[in-house]
Every structure is written in structure tokens, then in C-alpha cells.
Motif scaffolding. Structure first.
Motif, PDB file in Angstrom:
ATOM      1  N   SER A   1      45.005  93.507  69.624  1.00 12.20           N
ATOM      2  CA  SER A   1      45.109  92.055  69.520  1.00 12.20           C
ATOM      3  C   SER A   1      44.001  91.367  70.299  1.00 12.20           C
ATOM      4  N   ARG A   2      43.768  91.801  71.534  1.00 14.47           N
ATOM      5  CA  ARG A   2      42.787  91.149  72.398  1.00 14.47           C
ATOM      6  C   ARG A   2      41.385  91.243  71.807  1.00 14.47           C
ATOM      7  N   THR A   3      41.027  92.413  71.291  1.00 10.79           N
ATOM      8  CA  THR A   3      39.702  92.597  70.703  1.00 10.79           C
ATOM      9  C   THR A   3      39.520  91.706  69.487  1.00 10.79           C
ATOM     10  N   ARG A   4      40.536  91.602  68.675  1.00  9.37           N
ATOM     11  CA  ARG A   4      40.422  90.850  67.440  1.00  9.37           C
ATOM     12  C   ARG A   4      40.443  89.342  67.666  1.00  9.37           C
ATOM     13  N   GLU A   5      40.993  88.888  68.766  1.00  8.76           N
ATOM     14  CA  GLU A   5      40.950  87.457  69.051  1.00  8.76           C
ATOM     15  C   GLU A   5      39.519  86.998  69.291  1.00  8.76           C
ATOM     16  N   TYR A   6      38.749  87.759  70.058  1.00 11.98           N
ATOM     17  CA  TYR A   6      37.352  87.402  70.284  1.00 11.98           C
ATOM     18  C   TYR A   6      36.580  87.381  68.966  1.00 11.98           C
ATOM     19  N   SER A   7      36.821  88.376  68.137  1.00 12.60           N
ATOM     20  CA  SER A   7      36.133  88.447  66.852  1.00 12.60           C
ATOM     21  C   SER A   7      36.503  87.273  65.958  1.00 12.60           C
TER      22      SER A   7
ATOM     23  N   TRP B   1      34.653  72.758  68.432  1.00  9.14           N
ATOM     24  CA  TRP B   1      35.932  72.302  67.878  1.00  9.14           C
ATOM     25  C   TRP B   1      37.040  73.265  68.274  1.00  9.14           C
ATOM     26  N   LEU B   2      36.768  74.555  68.155  1.00 11.71           N
ATOM     27  CA  LEU B   2      37.771  75.560  68.513  1.00 11.71           C
ATOM     28  C   LEU B   2      37.971  75.631  70.018  1.00 11.71           C
ATOM     29  N   SER B   3      36.908  75.542  70.790  1.00  6.49           N
ATOM     30  CA  SER B   3      37.057  75.611  72.251  1.00  6.49           C
ATOM     31  C   SER B   3      37.868  74.431  72.771  1.00  6.49           C
ATOM     32  N   SER B   4      37.639  73.243  72.195  1.00  2.00           N
ATOM     33  CA  SER B   4      38.427  72.070  72.594  1.00  2.00           C
ATOM     34  C   SER B   4      39.897  72.259  72.241  1.00  2.00           C
ATOM     35  N   ALA B   5      40.154  72.837  71.063  1.00  2.00           N
ATOM     36  CA  ALA B   5      41.537  73.088  70.646  1.00  2.00           C
ATOM     37  C   ALA B   5      42.206  74.093  71.578  1.00  2.00           C
ATOM     38  N   LEU B   6      41.502  75.151  71.946  1.00  2.00           N
ATOM     39  CA  LEU B   6      42.078  76.169  72.829  1.00  2.00           C
ATOM     40  C   LEU B   6      42.471  75.577  74.180  1.00  2.00           C
ATOM     41  N   LYS B   7      41.660  74.670  74.687  1.00  2.00           N
ATOM     42  CA  LYS B   7      41.986  74.025  75.964  1.00  2.00           C
ATOM     43  C   LYS B   7      43.316  73.285  75.869  1.00  2.00           C
ATOM     44  N   LYS B   8      43.478  72.494  74.827  1.00  2.00           N
ATOM     45  CA  LYS B   8      44.704  71.712  74.663  1.00  2.00           C
ATOM     46  C   LYS B   8      45.919  72.600  74.410  1.00  2.00           C
ATOM     47  N   ILE B   9      45.746  73.603  73.547  1.00  2.00           N
ATOM     48  CA  ILE B   9      46.872  74.473  73.201  1.00  2.00           C
ATOM     49  C   ILE B   9      47.335  75.268  74.412  1.00  2.00           C
TER      50      ILE B   9
ATOM     51  N   ILE C   1      47.295  81.392  70.569  1.00  2.00           N
ATOM     52  CA  ILE C   1      47.520  81.415  72.018  1.00  2.00           C
ATOM     53  C   ILE C   1      48.884  82.035  72.255  1.00  2.00           C
ATOM     54  N   ASN C   2      48.997  82.878  73.269  1.00  2.00           N
ATOM     55  CA  ASN C   2      50.267  83.540  73.565  1.00  2.00           C
ATOM     56  C   ASN C   2      51.396  82.515  73.689  1.00  2.00           C
ATOM     57  N   PRO C   3      52.414  82.587  72.841  1.00  2.00           N
ATOM     58  CA  PRO C   3      53.495  81.606  72.874  1.00  2.00           C
ATOM     59  C   PRO C   3      54.544  81.874  73.948  1.00  2.00           C
ATOM     60  N   LEU C   4      54.457  83.016  74.613  1.00  2.00           N
ATOM     61  CA  LEU C   4      55.450  83.388  75.607  1.00  2.00           C
ATOM     62  C   LEU C   4      55.093  82.824  76.973  1.00  2.00           C
ATOM     63  N   SER C   5      56.062  82.714  77.835  1.00  2.00           N
ATOM     64  CA  SER C   5      55.811  82.253  79.194  1.00  2.00           C
ATOM     65  C   SER C   5      55.077  83.340  79.962  1.00  2.00           C
ATOM     66  N   GLY C   6      54.189  82.939  80.866  1.00  2.00           N
ATOM     67  CA  GLY C   6      53.413  83.909  81.638  1.00  2.00           C
ATOM     68  C   GLY C   6      52.258  84.464  80.830  1.00  2.00           C
ATOM     69  N   GLU C   7      51.853  85.677  81.149  1.00  2.00           N
ATOM     70  CA  GLU C   7      50.770  86.383  80.450  1.00  2.00           C
ATOM     71  C   GLU C   7      49.474  85.576  80.469  1.00  2.00           C
ATOM     72  N   ARG C   8      49.087  85.080  81.642  1.00  2.00           N
ATOM     73  CA  ARG C   8      47.867  84.288  81.723  1.00  2.00           C
ATOM     74  C   ARG C   8      46.632  85.125  82.062  1.00  2.00           C
ATOM     75  N   MET C   9      46.818  86.343  82.578  1.00  2.00           N
ATOM     76  CA  MET C   9      45.708  87.116  83.099  1.00  2.00           C
ATOM     77  C   MET C   9      45.024  87.932  82.012  1.00  2.00           C
TER      78      MET C   9
ATOM     79  N   ASN D   1      41.928  86.080  78.229  1.00  2.00           N
ATOM     80  CA  ASN D   1      42.010  84.879  79.037  1.00  2.00           C
ATOM     81  C   ASN D   1      41.380  83.719  78.283  1.00  2.00           C
ATOM     82  N   THR D   2      42.081  82.597  78.213  1.00  2.00           N
ATOM     83  CA  THR D   2      41.598  81.459  77.434  1.00  2.00           C
ATOM     84  C   THR D   2      40.267  80.941  77.955  1.00  2.00           C
ATOM     85  N   GLU D   3      40.082  80.937  79.257  1.00  2.00           N
ATOM     86  CA  GLU D   3      38.820  80.467  79.817  1.00  2.00           C
ATOM     87  C   GLU D   3      37.661  81.347  79.359  1.00  2.00           C
ATOM     88  N   ASN D   4      37.897  82.652  79.246  1.00  2.00           N
ATOM     89  CA  ASN D   4      36.844  83.547  78.764  1.00  2.00           C
ATOM     90  C   ASN D   4      36.511  83.269  77.301  1.00  2.00           C
TER      91      ASN D   4
END
Length: 320
Positions: free
Chosen positions: A198-204, A218-226, A250-258, A267-270
Motif C-alpha cells: 500500500s505504502r509503495t503504491r500511494e507514492y506512485s 492541487w493534490l498536495s493542497s488536498a492532502l493537507k486538508k484531508i 488518507i488512512n481513515p483510522l485513528s492514529g497511524e501517523r508515522m 507520512n502525509t508530509e513526505n
């Protein structure tokens, strides 16, 4: 290449499932596990999209019921050279989206009402371009089948203690130790494979989605808000079905920020940093600056004379 990767992944997950059967029930358990895995793969291949959409109570929309949203997907699919997918809306306050389906000819995209209400036209376009990238890369089939088998491995392991792992009749040389391995190691291994894929394919998908919509910002701005909203607004359905969490943008579950081995998403910032770097590269090759907003179009209505280039405006959509 995607077909080969999918086949290798399914072979590994099937072998892992068979291994659990061997550890629990010996050769007989392994054969039963093989038959179950084949049946699950077949069923998931033909019904993965319906299962996930039904799980989240998604409702299909068309150009009449959701003109802006549908128009965004239609124009992006055309730009990507993809068949028009079915378009769905999920009644959830958490802004999020996912794609599903066994191939581009039988695909669907779904966005939550929270996403359509919180994001601008350009940001929704970035998100849906990301989901179409998953379809184009055939990630939807791989991720759905992986989730199905991973969930089955965990379920089988949970029943391990109810089976006789230590008697001689089941030809299990490891006995009770084999049952413990099945209970602990197998689900853990399946989880790691699922998360790594999953992680590899998100970057792709981020990269390809930015190419489809034409503007990485456009996508980076959306990721920040989401990301901010997803951490505050719960998704109860996803909490009840955590095996599907990796399908969302974006991970819909609580936690899992790292951004570590145990995260279903990078990581969303990455991800944002990668998209902004991509935008800088595009700007360096162009005479016009790449901007987060659309400098021509200030309203949220869908342009009809080109992607993001203005034109006459159709009726307002669901997030107007």
C-alpha cells in the motif's frame, strides 16, 4: 509488469495461507487452506468492488445528480485514457476517497460527502486523479485481494487454538509450537506485506495523479486538508473494517501517523514534499509558474472548454 507483480503477490499470500493451514492441521489443513484460498481469490476477483462499496453504503451518482463531481471524473478519465468508471458518493463527514474494481473496464471511484464539501474544485480534481491512477496502475485489484487474504489469514489464526495442532494424525511436526507460529507470525507477515504494498503504491499514485490532473499542487493542497480533518473526524465504518483502510487516499483510522513499517500509508508530509518537488520541476521546465490554485478559474463549476481553462459553466454540483 503489474500483472506479474499481482500474480507473485497472490502466490505469496496463498502460500502463506497454506502455511497456516499446515501449521494448524498438517497436510490435510494445508489442502483445505489451498482450496479456500482459490475460492476466495476467485470470489474477490469478480466481486471486490461490490463488496467494498456495499460495506460503505456507497450510492452511485451520474451527471444529472452530481454534475460537478461526475464531470471531474469524466474529464480526468479522458485525460488518462481510461474508460469512464462508475462514480459513487459515501455519506461520511470524514473527507476521504478510494477506488476499487478488478480492472479499468470494471472500476469505480468513491468520494465522501465530507470531501466534496470541504475541498475546492481543483483539490477534488487532484484527489480523483490520484484514484484514477490507482485504477490505471491496477492497484485496486492487488490491494483488494491482498486485504481479503490477509483478513482470512488473521481469521484462521484466531481459530488456531480450536484445532489440534499437536496430535500425530494431522502430520504437524511442530505441534503446539506450530499453532503458536500460525497465531502470531502469519498474521504479522500478512500485515507487513499488505502495508508495504500500500505504502509503495500511494507514492506512485500521487505522481501519476499529479500528471493526470496537470498540477501536483492541487493534490498536495488536498492532502493537507484531508489529513487534518481525518484526524479529527472519525470514520466508524472504516474502524469496523480496518482491513480496507489502505484503500483510502488518507488512512481513515485513528492514529497511524508515522512513516514506519506499521503504517498503512506514507507520512502525509513526505507525500506533500514529493508533490511540491514535482511541481518545482514542472515549473523549471515551463515558462508559466505552477500554482496551487487555478489562476484562470476562480469558481468551483466544471470548465467545458478544457481542463482548468475556463469556459461556460454547468449547474452547480454537490459541494457548491
Amino acid at each position: 509488469m503489474n500483472i506479474v507483480r499481482t500474480a507473485m503477490l497472490l502466490a505469496f499470500m496463498t502460500a502463506l495461507f497454506m502455511g497456516v493451514g499446515l501449521l494448524i492441521g498438517g497436510k490435510g489443513g494445508m489442502m483445505i487452506a489451498l482450496l479456500v484460498a482459490i475460492a476466495m481469490n476467485f470470489f474477490s476477483y469478480w466481486n471486490s468492488d461490490r463488496m467494498v462499496l456495499s460495506m460503505y453504503g456507497a450510492k452511485e451518482v451520474d451527471e444529472r445528480s452530481a454534475p460537478e463531481y461526475y464531470g471531474i471524473v469524466r474529464d480526468l478519465a479522458k485525460r488518462a485514457g481510461l474508460p469512464m468508471p462508475r462514480v459513487f458518493v459515501i455519506n461520511s463527514d470524514q473527507p476521504n476517497a478510494f477506488a476499487t474494481g478488478r480492472n479499468p473496464q470494471n472500476a469505480a471511484v468513491a468520494a465522501s460527502t465530507g470531501l466534496l464539501q470541504a475541498l475546492s474544485y481543483e483539490e477534488v480534481a487532484g484527489v480523483m486523479a490520484h484514484e484514477l491512477a490507482h485504477i490505471q496502475n491496477r492497484d485496486t485489484l492487488t490491494m483488494t485481494l491482498t486485504a481479503t487474504i490477509a483478513g482470512a489469514i488473521s481469521m484462521l489464526a484466531n481459530f488456531a487454538m480450536f484445532f489440534g495442532g499437536g496430535n500425530r494424525e494431522n502430520n504437524n511436526p511442530l505441534g503446539f509450537i506450530g499453532v503458536l507460529i500460525a497465531m502470531i507470525v502469519a498474521p504479522f507477515a500478512a500485515m507487513l506485506v499488505q502495508m508495504a504494498i500500500s505504502r509503495t503504491r500511494e507514492y506512485s499514485a500521487d505522481k501519476r495523479g499529479a500528471e493526470i490532473c496537470g498540477n501536483p499542487l492541487w493534490l498536495s493542497s488536498a492532502l493537507k486538508k484531508i489529513a487534518v480533518a481525518a484526524g479529527r473526524v472519525p470514520n466508524d465504518e472504516a474502524e469496523r473494517n480496518p482491513a480496507t483502510a489502505h484503500m483510502f487516499i488518507i488512512n481513515p483510522l485513528s492514529g497511524e501517523r508515522m512513516d514506519n513499517l506499521f503504517s498503512t500509508h506514507p507520512n502525509t508530509e513526505n507525500r506533500i514534499a514529493a508533490l511540491e518537488e514535482m511541481a518545482r520541476g514542472m515549473q523549471a521546465r515551463s515558462t508559466e509558474p505552477v500554482r496551487a490554485d487555478n489562476p484562470v478559474r476562480k469558481s468551483r463549476s466544471v470548465p467545458t472548454t478544457g481542463w482548468g481553462r475556463g469556459g461556460s459553466e454547468p449547474p452547480k454540483g454537490p459541494w457548491s
